[in-house]
Design an enzyme around this catalytic site. Structure first.
Site, PDB file in Angstrom:
ATOM      1  N   ASP A  61       0.842  -1.199   0.000  1.00 25.89           N
ATOM      2  CA  ASP A  61       0.000   0.000   0.000  1.00 25.89           C
ATOM      3  C   ASP A  61       0.873   1.243   0.000  1.00 25.89           C
ATOM      4  O   ASP A  61       1.772   1.384   0.838  1.00 25.89           O
ATOM      5  CB  ASP A  61      -0.892   0.008   1.250  1.00 25.89           C
ATOM      6  N   LYS A  86      -3.089   5.635  -3.817  1.00 24.22           N
ATOM      7  CA  LYS A  86      -4.150   6.611  -3.567  1.00 24.22           C
ATOM      8  C   LYS A  86      -3.924   7.876  -4.398  1.00 24.22           C
ATOM      9  O   LYS A  86      -2.793   8.331  -4.551  1.00 24.22           O
ATOM     10  CB  LYS A  86      -4.180   6.992  -2.079  1.00 24.22           C
ATOM     11  N   HIS A 115      -7.718   9.540  -1.595  1.00 24.61           N
ATOM     12  CA  HIS A 115      -7.026   9.648  -0.317  1.00 24.61           C
ATOM     13  C   HIS A 115      -7.823  10.376   0.762  1.00 24.61           C
ATOM     14  O   HIS A 115      -7.688  10.097   1.945  1.00 24.61           O
ATOM     15  CB  HIS A 115      -5.681  10.359  -0.531  1.00 24.61           C
ATOM     16  N   TYR A 148       2.590  10.172  -0.526  1.00 23.75           N
ATOM     17  CA  TYR A 148       3.727   9.667   0.250  1.00 23.75           C
ATOM     18  C   TYR A 148       5.051   9.958  -0.438  1.00 23.75           C
ATOM     19  O   TYR A 148       6.115   9.829   0.173  1.00 23.75           O
ATOM     20  CB  TYR A 148       3.620   8.162   0.477  1.00 23.75           C
TER      21      TYR A 148
END
Length: 296
Positions: A46, A76, A109, A51
């Site tokens: 994931d 996401k 997200h 990120y």
């Protein structure tokens, strides 16, 4: 190799219940962490555009030598890429960084209720990607019942997953009930409560240090983290622990050789404080939402 139980999503796609997360993993450390996770036996990864480490996830997957079709890969879409055409392009950015042609799960997200028309348009783009076979399942993250209700009124495909903050100190019963009503799988981020001692940079406290959790861990000859992950799995959820330390990566995966009793589960359930540790999904974080996502 240990076989993790698989969960069946509402469209028939299956995925390993235990995934490996890379939230806050520095980009330069991501590939090595992912490679370690895959070597241990994880087959579910994931990540997220926000990120900034999707490329490292792809590199770790490539280095591992594990066939692509053996790994369930999810990422996401970030808020700055919401909108129909922008989200279609966001898929291309993510796939390019990850080095894949198809994603197993693609989710939004944040609900971003201050711009919900764009959120709906983004989800409609996910529906198109699903119909075209470029993703195998679609979902959401941090959606509360009211966000979910509005989304369902305006779209066609029920989300397969809702990834939410979920640990013993914050169990979100109303969200879980709404998800269950629609056949949406709960997926826990911060499954061992790490955000409770790391969100604002402070240390100390947290679910791992809770006396009840520690006692249950001693009773089973396990670590508190293993007990908490087992709690999630026995209650039918997907959990996404994270670490960059090979020893802890292996420890978090070793959760299938013991069983919590009904009493253990009830004692852990009773720890709920109802207090959120992460960001409020109804908060409009304008500067944060506007963060641009680089091209592939």
């Amino acid at each position: 190799m240990t076989t993790v139980p698989r969960l069946t999503l509402n469209n028939g796609v299956t995925m390993p219940a235990l995934g490996f997360g890379v939230f806050r993993t520095p980009p330069e450390e991501t590939a090595a962490a992912v490679q370690s996770a895959l070597e241990v036996g994880y087959r579910h990864l994931d990540t997220a555009a926000m990120y900034r480490n999707e490329r490292g996830v792809g590199e770790g997957l490539a280095r591992s030598g594990v066939p692509r079709d053996e790994v369930f890969l999810e990422t996401k879409i970030w808020v700055s890429d919401y909108g129909y055409e922008s989200t279609l392009h966001a898929f291309e950015k993510a796939a390019g960084k990850l080095g894949v042609e198809q994603l197993d799960l693609l989710i939004l997200h944040q609900p971003a209720p201050d711009r919900f028309d764009q959120t709906v348009a983004a989800y409609q783009a996910l529906e198109t990607l699903l119909a075209d076979g470029r993703v195998r399942a679609i979902g959401v993250s941090n959606f509360m019942p009211h966000h979910l209700a509005t989304l369902l009124e305006r779209t066609e495909v029920v989300p397969a997953v809702n990834q939410i903050e979920l640990h013993p100190y914050f169990t979100q019963p109303a969200v879980r009930a709404a998800d269950a009503e629609h056949g949406i799988l709960d997926q826990a981020w911060s499954p061992i409560g790490g955000v409770t001692f790391g969100w604002d940079g402070a240390q100390g406290g947290g679910v791992l240090h809770d006396p009840t959790v520690q006692q249950i861990a001693r009773d089973h000859g396990r670590t508190p983290a293993q007990v908490l992950l087992r709690w999630h799995l026995q209650q039918g959820r997907s959990a996404i622990p994270k670490s960059t330390h090979p020893g802890r990566i292996a420890e978090n995966f070793d959760v299938l050789g013991f069983e919590l009793s009904d009493d253990d589960l009830a004692r852990i359930d009773a720890l709920d404080t109802g207090v959120r540790s992460g960001a409020d999904p109804d908060e409009a974080r304008l500067e944060h939402f506007a963060t641009p996502i680089p091209e592939a």
